[in-house]
Design an enzyme around this catalytic site. Structure first.
Site, mmCIF file in Angstrom:
data_model
loop_
_atom_site.group_PDB
_atom_site.id
_atom_site.type_symbol
_atom_site.label_atom_id
_atom_site.label_comp_id
_atom_site.label_asym_id
_atom_site.label_seq_id
_atom_site.Cartn_x
_atom_site.Cartn_y
_atom_site.Cartn_z
ATOM 1 N N LYS A 35 0.658 -1.123 -0.155
ATOM 2 C CA LYS A 35 0.158 -0.041 0.348
ATOM 3 C C LYS A 35 0.885 1.437 -0.034
ATOM 4 C CE LYS A 35 -0.288 -0.905 5.110
ATOM 5 N NZ LYS A 35 -1.235 -0.965 6.333
ATOM 6 N N TYR A 255 18.135 29.317 8.124
ATOM 7 C CA TYR A 255 17.038 29.764 8.486
ATOM 8 C C TYR A 255 17.309 30.149 9.845
ATOM 9 C CZ TYR A 255 14.532 29.374 3.801
ATOM 10 O OH TYR A 255 14.289 29.944 3.422
#
Ligand SMILES: *Cc1c(COP(=O)(O)O)cnc(C)c1O
Length: 366
Positions: A35, A255
């Site tokens: 899946k 950042y």
């Protein structure tokens, strides 16, 4: 030229892991759970790579089962969540999909249909997501008989909630509840084990196990990496170094300036970020690998790039490929640094990252 950021998928390692699942499951057989796009590895290619070994596949939903057919693989496929609409019944009959039935409304859909697919009855043994309580199982089986679906019942399934933690006895408890719940139908098949249960000593395998994550080489077990369990990484996620610089003491990177050099530090920028599915929560000290050396991330992961400390890899230069996870750095280690599990990292690699299929037992690329 495309960016060299890729996820290499080794189909030989995939087969190695499936065969290990089979050995651990024996004498039960293992249906390969593919899946979520084969846990991020590409459902079509995974289905093809396992088709000669695996007798049966399992997926969550109908769309995934149809993708297996599109890949030209005509094995039986179990839909672990069964039908999501009445119209699914006919498709399942036509395509040879086997459905898990977990709720009364799905029995109604089977009742209304002209033909019925093979059915697995889900038993809730404690996880309390899906399934019929053991106390109503006899009624469910009687109803299936009444609507003429009794003949199409293959057996019973249940799912374990805590098999990843070998220190708990909840799996024994669920196993006992399951065995007792289905004792009146000894001729029908039974399936319970996820990957983690393959590694529990003395766990009965019943008739079919359902290995998922272990097929891809990631660990299903708390406190262990895939390689420690004898599994081989199937996905190697790699990206090129695009810049190399030396920071002076007191200089920061990225950042928020969240990492600052204490001493002169040679560092590199790698062309991969959370826009590719690399976890933003993997902070400073998360391992990576370049040119035979283990290195570490520094500072914050951005959307398209991240920074690494190259102190341990003095030869590394722009263009070199950095392994973010794979053979040398297990996805389980990265997951631990990011506060998650290998499942989430593997299924989270985005469509921006090309999957490259190769068979390490064979030099030809697939
Ligand atoms: C996903 C799933 C599995 C496979 O679980 P892993 O932990 O990946 O081995 C097995 N059974 C069911 C019902 C599932 O949903």
């Amino acid at each position: 030229m495309p960016r060299k950021t890729v996820a290499r998928i080794d189909t030989r390692a995939l087969r190695h892991n499936y065969r290990l699942a089979c050995r651990l499951a024996s004498p039960a057989r293992a249906m390969a759970v593919i899946k979520a796009d084969g846990y991020g590895h590409g459902i079509r290619e995974v289905a093809r790579a396992l088709a000669s070994d695996a007798p049966k596949f399992a997926v969550a939903c109908l769309e995934e089962a149809l993708a297996i057919r599109e890949a030209g693989v005509d094995h039986p496929v179990v839909l672990l969540q069964g039908m999501h609409s009445a119209g699914d019944v006919a498709t399942c009959v036509c395509e040879g999909f086997e459905v898990v039935v977990h709720s009364g409304y799905q029995l109604d859909w089977l009742d209304q249909a002209d033909e019925r697919p093979t059915v697995w009855v889900k038993v809730n043994t404690g996880m309390n997501r899906l399934g019929f309580a053991p106390s109503v199982l006899a009624d469910v089986m009687a109803r299936l008989d009444t609507i003429g679906a009794g003949e199409t019942v293959a057996g019973f399934v249940t799912h374990f909630a805590c098999a990843d933690d070998i220190s708990r006895d909840d799996t024994d408890q669920q196993t006992r509840v399951f065995s007792e719940a289905v004792v009146d139908w000894p001729k029908l098949e039974k399936s319970a084990s996820n990957s983690a249960a393959h590694f529990l000593p003395a766990q009965p395998s019943f008739d079919w196990t359902r290995p998922g994550i272990m097929l891809y080489g990631a660990s299903p077990t708390l406190g262990k990496t895939g390689p420690e369990l004898g599994l081989e990484a199937v996905m190697t996620l790699e990206a090129p170094l695009t810049a190399v610089r030396t920071l002076k003491p007191g200089e920061s990177v990225g950042y928020g300036y969240s990492w600052t050099a204490i001493q002169e530090t040679r560092m590199g920028i790698v062309a991969i970020g959370y826009g590719d599915g690399y976890p933003r929560h993997a902070g400073t000290d998360t391992p990576a690998w370049v040119g035979g050396n283990r290195i570490r991330l520094i500072g914050r992961v951005s959307m398209d790039m991240l920074a690494v400390d190259l102190t341990g890899a003095p030869e590394a230069c722009p263009g070199d490929l950095v392994e973010l996870w794979g053979r040398n750095v297990s996805v389980d280690e990265v997951a631990q640094h990011a506060g998650t599990i290998g499942y989430e990292l593997l299924t989270g690699i985005t469509a921006r990252v090309p999957r490259l299929y190769e068979d390490s037992g064979n030099t030809a690329a697939g």
